[in-house]
Design an enzyme around this catalytic site. Structure first.
Site, short mmCIF file in Angstrom:
data_model
loop_
_atom_site.label_atom_id
_atom_site.label_comp_id
_atom_site.label_asym_id
_atom_site.label_seq_id
_atom_site.Cartn_x
_atom_site.Cartn_y
_atom_site.Cartn_z
N LYS A 92 29.87 -51.96 9.13
CA LYS A 92 29.46 -52.21 7.75
C LYS A 92 29.83 -53.61 7.31
O LYS A 92 29.12 -54.22 6.52
CB LYS A 92 30.14 -51.18 6.82
CG LYS A 92 29.41 -49.85 6.81
CD LYS A 92 30.08 -48.87 5.87
CE LYS A 92 31.24 -48.20 6.54
NZ LYS A 92 31.83 -47.10 5.78
N GLU A 123 33.59 -43.72 4.11
CA GLU A 123 34.23 -44.54 3.10
C GLU A 123 33.10 -45.17 2.29
O GLU A 123 32.20 -45.79 2.87
CB GLU A 123 35.05 -45.63 3.81
CG GLU A 123 35.93 -46.38 2.86
CD GLU A 123 36.78 -47.45 3.56
OE1 GLU A 123 36.89 -47.42 4.79
OE2 GLU A 123 37.29 -48.31 2.83
N ARG A 136 31.89 -43.63 19.73
CA ARG A 136 31.00 -44.08 18.66
C ARG A 136 29.69 -44.53 19.28
O ARG A 136 29.61 -44.85 20.47
CB ARG A 136 31.64 -45.17 17.83
CG ARG A 136 31.86 -46.50 18.52
CD ARG A 136 32.75 -47.43 17.72
NE ARG A 136 32.17 -47.82 16.46
CZ ARG A 136 32.68 -47.49 15.26
NH1 ARG A 136 33.75 -46.74 15.18
NH2 ARG A 136 32.12 -47.90 14.15
P1 ATP Z 1 32.03 -49.09 10.26
O1 ATP Z 1 33.00 -49.53 11.33
O2 ATP Z 1 30.61 -49.23 10.61
O3 ATP Z 1 32.33 -49.68 8.94
P2 ATP Z 1 33.49 -46.79 9.69
O4 ATP Z 1 33.98 -45.95 10.81
O5 ATP Z 1 34.46 -47.66 9.00
O6 ATP Z 1 32.21 -47.56 10.17
P3 ATP Z 1 33.33 -44.69 7.81
O7 ATP Z 1 32.58 -44.65 6.53
O8 ATP Z 1 34.79 -44.70 7.76
O9 ATP Z 1 32.78 -45.93 8.61
O10 ATP Z 1 32.82 -43.55 8.79
C1 ATP Z 1 32.50 -42.24 8.42
C2 ATP Z 1 32.40 -41.41 9.67
O11 ATP Z 1 31.36 -41.89 10.51
C3 ATP Z 1 33.67 -41.48 10.48
O12 ATP Z 1 34.01 -40.17 10.91
C4 ATP Z 1 33.33 -42.39 11.61
O13 ATP Z 1 34.09 -42.08 12.73
C5 ATP Z 1 31.84 -42.12 11.80
N1 ATP Z 1 31.19 -43.28 12.40
C6 ATP Z 1 31.18 -44.54 11.94
N2 ATP Z 1 30.52 -45.37 12.78
C7 ATP Z 1 30.09 -44.60 13.80
C8 ATP Z 1 29.36 -44.86 15.00
N3 ATP Z 1 28.94 -46.09 15.31
N4 ATP Z 1 29.11 -43.83 15.81
C9 ATP Z 1 29.52 -42.59 15.50
N5 ATP Z 1 30.21 -42.28 14.41
C10 ATP Z 1 30.51 -43.26 13.56
MG MG Z 2 36.20 -46.91 8.05
#
Ligand code: ATP
Ligand code: MG
Length: 562
Positions: free
Chosen positions: A274, A40, A264
């Site tokens: 984030k 995102e 994760r």
């Molecule tokens: P955050 O919670 O840090 O904002 P998010 O999951 O909202 O992260 P996205 O931009 O939606 O962030 O994530 C893009 C991809 O990265 C998704 O497939 C998500 O599952 C993966 N991802 C995000 N954080 C992690 C993590 N800590 N470990 C492994 N994969 C991750």
């Molecule tokens: Mg997200």
């Protein structure tokens, strides 16, 4: 709680690779493998994303498949093109190339038609309830929810209202479109999830075309399906969403992408979400998203991490089905191992208040050029010129007036080797009125020159030094962990109360002149000090170095002492 490093050689297939190999063997999707990385664009990528990137791209590489980069841009409020650009740069920097660059917003028309299709099938309805009413009707995991009074609207009425929602006839929050599934399901996500909400907001790509936006659950699976994604890998918190993911695909009769969840990445002493990273940036705890203390890809890059060290880290942590906490020391281990092999060694005196050593039997005005090997781990690395003269700088901590036993550095009457140069003997410590040592008068042993030492003298200690006349001033930023607690998520209260006040200590550096002539493009080892990386704040007049990592893991020791 933390896990020991795993040698890549002992790695067997992870559970996702097993699934993929079974799918290939059974001829599913004609043996085609297509993954996607779906960030995102609401922040910069972090090391957790790197794990997901390495997994998605790595899987496709291994099995001859493809990977799309898909921006999951269904939330217009928090998203920005600055983030899109940084994400692309970071994925490329990590060494991966996508098959297609796609945006969920490209599918808004298609998703809208999907929604109408569900309405026509009697599987979606427009609900006038407020957010509070919907929440109150939702029930609890142990009690069924209540059906909305708007659930029994006719198909015609729903179609009409949904079109009006799209045309902007209603204000934000006035109506939503919901899937008609099962208000009594034990899975809360099955209790008539919201598909569309009204948001009169400008979108960074579609502008003002839309005032209704699909929810994650209605956008993600359908986007996967539109792209023909075979294996849609996401983190464990989406496990409970999987029935919804599959329900939409089944009801719409579209390409059946398969969602698979993995754990994760959580790192000790690190916050990763984030939302929290944005707080650190906005509230100026750090200098920006690329502050070298941030766990972002851009922060790690500025800190001196290499793409290969991050890929190595991702490989070592592997892919698991259970949440765990990885020791940040493993990440540090990966870069340290690599830089030990690749980083040229140089000398730098890191001290606000170094001691000047005057070598009294060395001719005044003379400078000789020593050839010092660049990297004992790499014979190909050659050597470099290091000027030696009568006056040199050493670090204050390399001299003790009253040394304990087994102190092998300088002390009155003691001998030490100057790295790549001569053995010197400390004859006299000169002090100022306050009793502070200001200068050491030493003599050198001319036959003891490194490489052609015929002195027959053996000394135990070797210290680094820099010629006073040739020293180049630098600013050296010593970074340490940003947080003082091992598992910030398990602590009560605001994570910012655990910020390490010494996470950045800036010191003056006096570095050897070879760095001025050819500023390193990558990393260097300051001998006995650690690995350092030239910061973009450097100017021709002032080099700035970031400490990537110390030579040894000193954290455990300090913690025990403290
Ligand atoms: P955050 O919670 O840090 O904002 P998010 O999951 O909202 O992260 P996205 O931009 O939606 O962030 O994530 C893009 C991809 O990265 C998704 O497939 C998500 O599952 C993966 N991802 C995000 N954080 C992690 C993590 N800590 N470990 C492994 N994969 C991750
Ligand atoms: Mg997200």
């Amino acid at each position: 709680m933390t896990e020991a490093p795993k040698e890549p050689a002992e790695r067997s297939l992870n559970f996702i690779e097993q699934i993929v190999e079974e799918d290939i063997a059974s001829g599913k999707n004609g043996g085609r493998i297509h993954t996607r990385f779906p960030p995102e664009p609401n922040g910069y990528l972090h090391i957790g994303h790197a794990k997901s990137i390495c997994l998605n791209f790595g899987l496709a590489d291994k099995y001859g498949g493809k990977t799309n980069l898909r921006f999951d841009d269904t939330n217009p409020i928090t998203e920005d093109t600055e983030y899109v650009e940084s994400i692309k740069a970071d994925v490329r920097w990590l060494g991966f190339d996508w098959e297609n660059e796609f945006y969920a917003s490209n599918y808004f028309d298609q998703l809208y038609l999907f929604a109408e299709r569900l309405i026509e099938k009697g599987l979606a309805y427009v609900d006038d309830s407020t957010a509070e009413q919907i929440a109150a009707q939702k029930g609890t995991p142990t009690e069924p929810g209540q059906e909305s009074p708007f659930r029994s609207r006719t198909v015609e009425e729903n179609l009409d209202l949904f079109r009006k929602m799209k045309n902007g006839d209603f204000a934000d929050g006035q109506k939503v479109l919901r899937a008609k599934i099962d208000m009594a399901s034990p899975n809360m996500h099955f209790r008539d999830p919201i598909m569309y909400r009204i948001k009169h907001a400008h979108h960074h790509r579609t502008g003002d075309k839309w005032c209704i936006y699909p929810m994650y659950d209605f956008a993600h699976g359908q986007s996967d399906s539109i792209e023909g994604i075979t294996h849609s890998l996401c983190t464990l918190e989406f496990e409970v969403h999987r029935p919804v993911y599959e329900w939409y695909i089944d009801q719409l009769e579209i390409f059946p992408s398969r969602q698979i969840e993995f754990a994760r990445l959580n790192l000790t002493y690190t916050v990763m979400s984030k939302r929290k990273l944005l707080q650190l940036v906005n509230e100026r705890y750090v200098s920006g998203w690329d502050d070298p203390r941030m766990p972002t890809i851009s922060g790690l890059r500025r800190r001196g991490y290499t793409p290969s060290s991050i890929r190595e880290f991702a490989d070592r942590i592997g892919i698991a089905r259970r949440e765990n906490l990885i020791d940040v020391g493993l990440l540090e281990f990966c870069i340290r191992e690599e830089l030990n092999k690749t980083a040229p060694r140089v000398m730098a005196v890191l001290d606000e208040n170094p001691i000047k050593v005057v070598i009294t039997n060395y001719p005044e005005g003379k400078t000789e050029t020593l050839h010092v090997e660049n990297n004992p781990e790499d014979p190909e690395a050659g050597d470099r010129d290091v000027p030696f003269s009568r006056e040199i700088w050493i670090e204050r901590e390399d001299f003790l007036e009253n040394p304990p036993k087994k102190y092998f550095r300088l002390f009155p009457g003691g001998l030490v080797r100057l790295k790549g140069a001569y053995i010197i003997k400390c004859e006299e410590a000169i002090k100022n009125e306050a009793g502070e040592v200001t200068e050491l008068h030493c003599t050198y042993i001319p036959e003891s020159r490194s490489g052609s030492d015929t002195s027959g003298i053996n000394v135990k200690g070797t210290i680094h030094w820099v010629s006073v006349a040739d020293a180049v001033e630098a600013e050296v930023r010593l970074y340490d962990r940003l947080l003082t607690v091992e598992d910030p998520s398990s602590e009560e209260g605001d994570f910012k109360t655990f910020i390490n006040p010494e996470s950045l200590v800036t010191v003056r550096g006096l570095v050897e002149p070879s760095l001025k002539v050819s500023p390193p493009s990558g990393s260097v080892q300051f001998m006995r000090k650690g690995y350092f990386f030239v910061d973009p704040d450097s100017t021709p007049d002032k080099l700035v170095f970031n400490r990537t990592v110390t030579l040894k893991d000193s954290w455990g020791k300090v913690q025990k002492k403290g």
